[in-house]
Write a protein that holds these residues in place. Structure first.
Motif, short mmCIF file in Angstrom:
data_model
loop_
_atom_site.label_atom_id
_atom_site.label_comp_id
_atom_site.label_asym_id
_atom_site.label_seq_id
_atom_site.Cartn_x
_atom_site.Cartn_y
_atom_site.Cartn_z
N ILE A 1 -31.13 -23.99 -26.60
CA ILE A 1 -30.52 -25.26 -26.20
C ILE A 1 -29.76 -25.16 -24.88
N GLY A 2 -29.76 -23.97 -24.27
CA GLY A 2 -29.08 -23.80 -22.98
C GLY A 2 -27.58 -23.60 -23.13
N GLY A 3 -27.14 -23.07 -24.27
CA GLY A 3 -25.72 -22.80 -24.48
C GLY A 3 -25.21 -21.68 -23.59
N ALA A 4 -23.90 -21.62 -23.42
CA ALA A 4 -23.28 -20.57 -22.62
C ALA A 4 -23.60 -19.20 -23.21
N VAL A 5 -23.78 -18.21 -22.35
CA VAL A 5 -24.15 -16.88 -22.82
C VAL A 5 -23.05 -16.24 -23.68
N ASN A 6 -21.82 -16.68 -23.52
CA ASN A 6 -20.71 -16.15 -24.32
C ASN A 6 -20.16 -17.20 -25.28
N SER A 7 -21.00 -18.16 -25.67
CA SER A 7 -20.58 -19.26 -26.52
C SER A 7 -19.98 -18.78 -27.84
N GLN A 8 -18.83 -19.35 -28.20
CA GLN A 8 -18.20 -19.02 -29.47
C GLN A 8 -18.96 -19.64 -30.65
N HIS A 9 -19.93 -20.49 -30.38
CA HIS A 9 -20.79 -20.99 -31.45
C HIS A 9 -21.55 -19.81 -32.08
N MET A 10 -21.90 -18.80 -31.28
CA MET A 10 -22.68 -17.68 -31.78
C MET A 10 -21.87 -16.75 -32.68
N THR A 11 -20.56 -16.85 -32.63
CA THR A 11 -19.70 -16.00 -33.47
C THR A 11 -19.14 -16.75 -34.67
N GLY A 12 -19.47 -18.05 -34.79
CA GLY A 12 -18.94 -18.86 -35.88
C GLY A 12 -17.56 -19.41 -35.60
N GLU A 13 -17.09 -19.26 -34.36
CA GLU A 13 -15.74 -19.70 -34.01
C GLU A 13 -15.70 -21.05 -33.29
N GLY A 14 -16.85 -21.59 -32.91
CA GLY A 14 -16.89 -22.84 -32.15
C GLY A 14 -17.53 -23.97 -32.93
N VAL A 15 -17.07 -25.18 -32.66
CA VAL A 15 -17.61 -26.36 -33.33
C VAL A 15 -17.50 -27.56 -32.39
N ASP A 16 -18.57 -28.37 -32.33
CA ASP A 16 -18.57 -29.63 -31.60
C ASP A 16 -18.50 -30.75 -32.62
N PHE A 17 -17.67 -31.76 -32.35
CA PHE A 17 -17.49 -32.81 -33.35
C PHE A 17 -17.05 -34.13 -32.72
N THR A 18 -17.16 -35.16 -33.53
CA THR A 18 -16.59 -36.47 -33.22
C THR A 18 -15.85 -36.94 -34.47
N CYS A 19 -15.07 -37.97 -34.29
CA CYS A 19 -14.36 -38.60 -35.41
C CYS A 19 -14.30 -40.10 -35.11
N PRO A 20 -15.45 -40.80 -35.27
CA PRO A 20 -15.54 -42.20 -34.87
C PRO A 20 -14.48 -43.12 -35.48
N LYS A 21 -14.08 -42.86 -36.70
CA LYS A 21 -13.07 -43.72 -37.32
C LYS A 21 -11.70 -43.56 -36.67
N PHE A 22 -11.47 -42.41 -36.03
CA PHE A 22 -10.21 -42.22 -35.31
C PHE A 22 -10.28 -42.86 -33.93
N GLY A 23 -11.37 -42.55 -33.19
CA GLY A 23 -11.48 -43.06 -31.82
C GLY A 23 -12.47 -42.25 -31.01
N THR A 24 -12.35 -42.38 -29.71
CA THR A 24 -13.26 -41.71 -28.79
C THR A 24 -12.91 -40.22 -28.69
N PRO A 25 -13.84 -39.42 -28.20
CA PRO A 25 -13.52 -38.01 -27.99
C PRO A 25 -12.28 -37.81 -27.09
N ARG A 26 -12.13 -38.63 -26.09
CA ARG A 26 -10.96 -38.54 -25.20
C ARG A 26 -9.67 -38.82 -25.98
N GLN A 27 -9.70 -39.82 -26.85
CA GLN A 27 -8.53 -40.11 -27.67
C GLN A 27 -8.22 -38.96 -28.63
#
Length: 138
Positions: free
Chosen positions: A68-94
């Motif tokens: 997927i073109g992830g960073a070579v040192n991505s913490q996703h590969m160690t189980g420490e990283g997560v991408d998420f949203t919370c639409p009921k709360f608001g935008t990612p910026r919020q």
């Protein structure tokens, strides 16, 4: 399999790209322990936001991360990283602005393209680094 009160291992390992390309994204027992820690930290995020969280990307094996073109040192590969949203709360910026107000211990929090939030947590020294990628500064 539950990895915390509200999160399953499947949420952290599910990948359309892995399914499409036949990539085995099964974590090792050591990585599952890190995923459990990350899930417990995300429980705190969920409590702060007050709503369920939608995980779009959690653990990625090295083959999937490269695919997927992830960073070579991505913490996703160690189980420490997560991408998420919370639409009921608001935008990612919020979400990022709200989480910055708390004394939450994290390694990185990244607002990515105003479309999702990346967070990572380590049991070691956490940098508490807040970054913005592909969008205007906070």
């Amino acid at each position: 399999m539950l990895v915390s009160k509200n999160f399953t291992l499947e949420e952290f390992t599910d990948s359309q790209e892995a399914t499409r390309k036949g990539i085995d994204n099964t974590p090792t027992p050591e990585i599952i322990e890190r995923i459990k820690y990350t899930a417990e930290c995300m429980e705190k995020v969920r409590k702060i936001l007050g709503y369920p969280i939608n995980i779009s990307s959690g653990y990625r094996c090295p083959v999937l991360n490269k695919s997927i073109g992830g960073a070579v040192n991505s913490q996703h590969m160690t189980g420490e990283g997560v991408d998420f949203t919370c639409p009921k709360f608001g935008t990612p910026r919020q979400i990022v602005n709200k989480l910055k107000e708390y004394g939450l211990v994290f390694d990185q929090m990244i607002l990515e393209y105003d479309r999702w939030v990346h967070m990572s947590f380590t049991k070691g020294t956490n940098r508490k680094q807040v970054l913005v990628i592909g969008t205007t500064p906070l």
